[in-house]
Design a protein around this motif. Structure first.
Motif, short mmCIF file in Angstrom:
data_model
loop_
_atom_site.label_atom_id
_atom_site.label_comp_id
_atom_site.label_asym_id
_atom_site.label_seq_id
_atom_site.Cartn_x
_atom_site.Cartn_y
_atom_site.Cartn_z
N LYS A 11 0.82 -1.20 0.00
CA LYS A 11 0.00 0.00 0.00
C LYS A 11 0.86 1.26 0.00
O LYS A 11 1.99 1.26 0.46
CB LYS A 11 -0.94 -0.01 1.20
N TYR A 73 -1.38 1.45 -8.82
CA TYR A 73 -2.53 2.32 -8.55
C TYR A 73 -2.01 3.60 -7.90
O TYR A 73 -1.59 3.60 -6.73
CB TYR A 73 -3.52 1.62 -7.62
N LYS A 75 -2.31 7.64 -6.57
CA LYS A 75 -3.30 8.47 -5.87
C LYS A 75 -3.87 9.53 -6.80
O LYS A 75 -5.03 9.92 -6.70
CB LYS A 75 -2.65 9.13 -4.66
N SER A 77 -3.89 11.14 -10.99
CA SER A 77 -3.57 10.93 -12.40
C SER A 77 -2.65 12.02 -12.95
O SER A 77 -2.10 11.89 -14.03
CB SER A 77 -4.86 10.88 -13.23
N PHE A 114 -3.14 2.47 -13.06
CA PHE A 114 -4.50 2.82 -12.64
C PHE A 114 -4.43 3.97 -11.63
O PHE A 114 -3.35 4.38 -11.21
CB PHE A 114 -5.20 1.62 -12.00
N TYR A 115 -5.59 4.43 -11.22
CA TYR A 115 -5.67 5.52 -10.25
C TYR A 115 -6.69 5.16 -9.18
O TYR A 115 -7.82 4.78 -9.48
CB TYR A 115 -6.04 6.83 -10.94
N ASP A 116 -6.29 5.30 -7.92
CA ASP A 116 -7.16 5.01 -6.79
C ASP A 116 -6.81 5.98 -5.66
O ASP A 116 -5.91 5.73 -4.86
CB ASP A 116 -6.97 3.56 -6.33
N GLU A 118 -8.18 6.67 -2.92
CA GLU A 118 -8.40 6.17 -1.56
C GLU A 118 -7.41 5.08 -1.15
O GLU A 118 -7.15 4.90 0.04
CB GLU A 118 -9.83 5.62 -1.45
N ASN A 119 -6.86 4.38 -2.12
CA ASN A 119 -5.99 3.25 -1.78
C ASN A 119 -4.87 3.08 -2.80
O ASN A 119 -4.83 2.08 -3.53
CB ASN A 119 -6.84 1.97 -1.68
N PRO A 120 -3.93 4.02 -2.87
CA PRO A 120 -2.80 3.86 -3.80
C PRO A 120 -1.96 2.65 -3.37
O PRO A 120 -1.78 2.40 -2.18
CB PRO A 120 -2.03 5.18 -3.65
#
Length: 208
Positions: A11, A73, A75, A77, A114-116, A118-120
């Motif tokens: 994480k 992933y 945080k 973009s 990807f992009y996340d 809440e949870n990179p």
């Protein structure tokens, strides 16, 4: 224990090794971990990867050639390291964990971005080539998506001459050690982070 598959999830936003290198007086790249400065982040991140790999795959060592599938992933973009550059930091940590013998084992590598917010994180899957294969195909979209456009950073110099002039002005204006604040002469100290960080000889010796 030998195995043919492993998965590691770490994480947090991945970081690139290239942004944290220092160079000693012989020109050799080094990575400090206890200077108390920003550059310690890479070594600590590498340790975090190694710890996660060991805990998620206890007593497992893969000794043969590998196929690796890496999903990153971020945080945001808009602001994140080059995905191609983070593979070195990730595989250095995986190698340190003992999950693999050497990162040269990875003969096929597939990366997705990807992009996340809440949870990179990154998710890495390792497959032994003796038991697995990978294939891919590229096909034209029936319904094209809006393109994701890229442009040079606003602070990037447009010509080589401008870059040289900028470096020259930095030398003339003087440099300070980023650890103790000591003023450095034109040929004193060690530079890092593409010339944006300076360390005096005394502080440099204390680091190692």
């Amino acid at each position: 224990m030998s195995c043919h598959y492993a998965k590691v999830i770490v994480k947090g936003s991945p970081i690139s090794k290239s942004n944290f290198k220092l160079f000693n007086t012989q020109g050799r790249a080094i990575l400090p971990y206890n200077s108390g400065k920003y550059h310690d982040r890479y070594a600590l991140y590498e340790e975090e990867i190694a710890y996660a790999a060991m805990n998620q795959n206890p007593n497992i060592t893969i000794t043969e050639s590998l196929i690796a599938v890496l999903k990153v992933y971020y945080k945001s973009s808009k602001r994140h390291p080059d995905t191609n550059n983070i593979t070195k930091s990730i595989f250095d940590g995986i190698e340190k964990s003992g999950l693999i013998i050497n990162d040269a084992q990875v003969r096929k590598l597939y990366i997705e971005e990807f992009y996340d917010p809440e949870n990179p994180r990154f998710e890495l899957e390792l497959f032994s080539e003796s038991h697995y294969d990978i294939g891919y195909k590229i096909c034209k979209r029936k319904d094209p998506l809006s393109p994701i456009e890229y442009s040079p950073p606003s602070n990037k110099k447009s010509t080589h001459s401008l870059s040289l002039n900028s470096k020259a002005s930095k030398v003339k204006s003087g440099k300070l050690c980023d650890i103790c604040g000591k003023a450095l002469g034109e040929n004193e100290g060690v530079s890092a982070n593409k010339g944006n960080t300076f360390i005096c000889t005394t502080c440099f010796k204390k680091l190692f």
